[in-house]
Design a protein around this motif. Sequence first.
Motif: not given
Length: 613
Positions: A217-219, A307-309, A327-332, A339-341
């Motif tokens: 998921i990209m923001d 990202l999640s796998s 993971a997206m909100y954490r790296i944002k 970042a990976w989950f």
Amino acid sequence: MESSKFSAFDDQLVADADDEQQRLTALYRFGILDTLPEPQFDRLVALAAQFFDMPMASVTFIDEHRQWFKARIGFDASEGPRSLSFCSIAIAQEGVMVVPDATQDARLRTFANVTGQPHLRFYAGAPLITSDGHKLGTLCVLDQRPREFSAEQQTLLEAFAAMAMDELNLRRAVQDLGTMALHDSLTGLPNRAHFRQLMAQACRRADHSGEKVVVGIMDLNRFKIVNDTLGHASGDKLLQQVALRLKHSVATSDVVARMSGDEFTLLLTDVRSVRDAANVMERIQRALEQPFKLRGQEIFVRCSIGLSSYPDNTQEPEQLLNQADAAMYRIKRAGGGYAWFDEAKDQRSPVEIEQLTALHHAIERDELRLVFQAITDIESRLPVGHEALLRWERPSGVVSPLTFIPLAETTGLIVPIGRWVLREAARAVQYGQISRVSVNVSALEFQQPDFVEYVETVLRQTNIQPEQLWLELTESCLLETERYAVVIEQLSALGVQTALDDFGTGYSSLTALAQLPVKILKIDRRFTAEVSDFTGPGRRALEVLRGVVTIARAYGLTIVAEGVETEQQAQALKDIGCTFLQGYLFGYPDPLPVGLPQYHNRDSGQQRTSLSG
């Protein structure tokens, strides 16, 4: 003088060539050539042959070098050369072309289908004309003996040709609707529902191949600044350019989709290692490092990707999106990148935990409210019912449904909350405050084994008639149509009507009409919003809606158009045959009026005179 004659002749040749190219472009836009037989066209030619007592009839389209028969009766050929086609002559003249005896017509008597099999003598062909005047072909009737054809018969043949064009326009509208249901209108990328379908399919393939599936998921960071400073039109152009760069950064087997706003999703398939996914992320970051040009300005964009796998992080496809989102909100928050989950790092925030705890007590604390929006008869403009909408009013302030509904769904709290909504909405009908109520039902509620039993209990306890209750299905119910069709049949047996909500926004909406025994179709507000604009997109939206209404009527469905805000929209929707309207034009969602019978919340033991407290 002679040179001016030649010049006029040359100009006419150019004009004719231009007209023919425009005609062919209009024909190809329908995508009808070389398609398989379709019953609606076959029935039409059979009816025309029977009505005019002719042994042969066809729906014919004239391509650049051939005539092609979409439907035919009385002969076997599927196409023939345009140079020997009666119909190619018919579309070059005005009105219906009638040939009483082809052997006596200088234009036709040497044609192979006149001198040889099938020995055509009589022909009558009415052109198939588009709304902008292009003649695509004909609906024609033929005989092997000379005949007369009266002016009244010619008028009737034109009516048959008009019916063929109606079928052709409806066919195109259905195709457009399918495309709109699958793709985001701004970027052309797959939309949310389509992405989920593709993700589920990729995970099933991975179960057999042993490889991984990666969901991202990209923001876009600080995208709101572009909208606020350069305007929404520039923001839309930026999203289109980002979409293009993303598509060029992934493999052809991978998927880029637009979820909403400035949020995109990635589906990487056949991934063997984490390094493979990391290479794609680096390509995306390099692609976005290059400046974008908007209104003469260079705009630099940064992104955050979570990202999640599958199956490393989870074996539930739907959970992949939740994990990638966390993971997206954490790296944002860390400034961007990817970042990976990480289960240890991506737990719910303190605010979410506090809201979740409060939501558990919302019913007992009497914090939930219902507001109602009228569903209006399109002719009388009088309400025929109301949709119940949920609100959460905490002592600290009102919490948006966009915040707490997803929280309730992911934690399972939507089941007890949904039952509270159903019970309280039914009581509003019981006490005579409204005549009929429509209630949204989540997929998770539908999955409960005692759901139908609970609905039956509510009907019995409130003593309302089953037809006074509508249940609206959310889009996620459509991902398993066979499963939910059984529940809908059981509800129908009770007399409760079901509605398909937000039609046209998801992958399964079109096919669901044939698979789900719903009685009501609610057209999504995104279709309705464009109807107020009678430019190109507005006209196109109206034609698509016309197709939706025609299809819905064919299935015997009641049609409700949501999001009606202007008289212009209301009139356009009335003209195409909508049954009911809902939107701000007829009233905002409000609590029930004070002064009606008192409304008692039995769970809290408190009494109030309106739903807003």
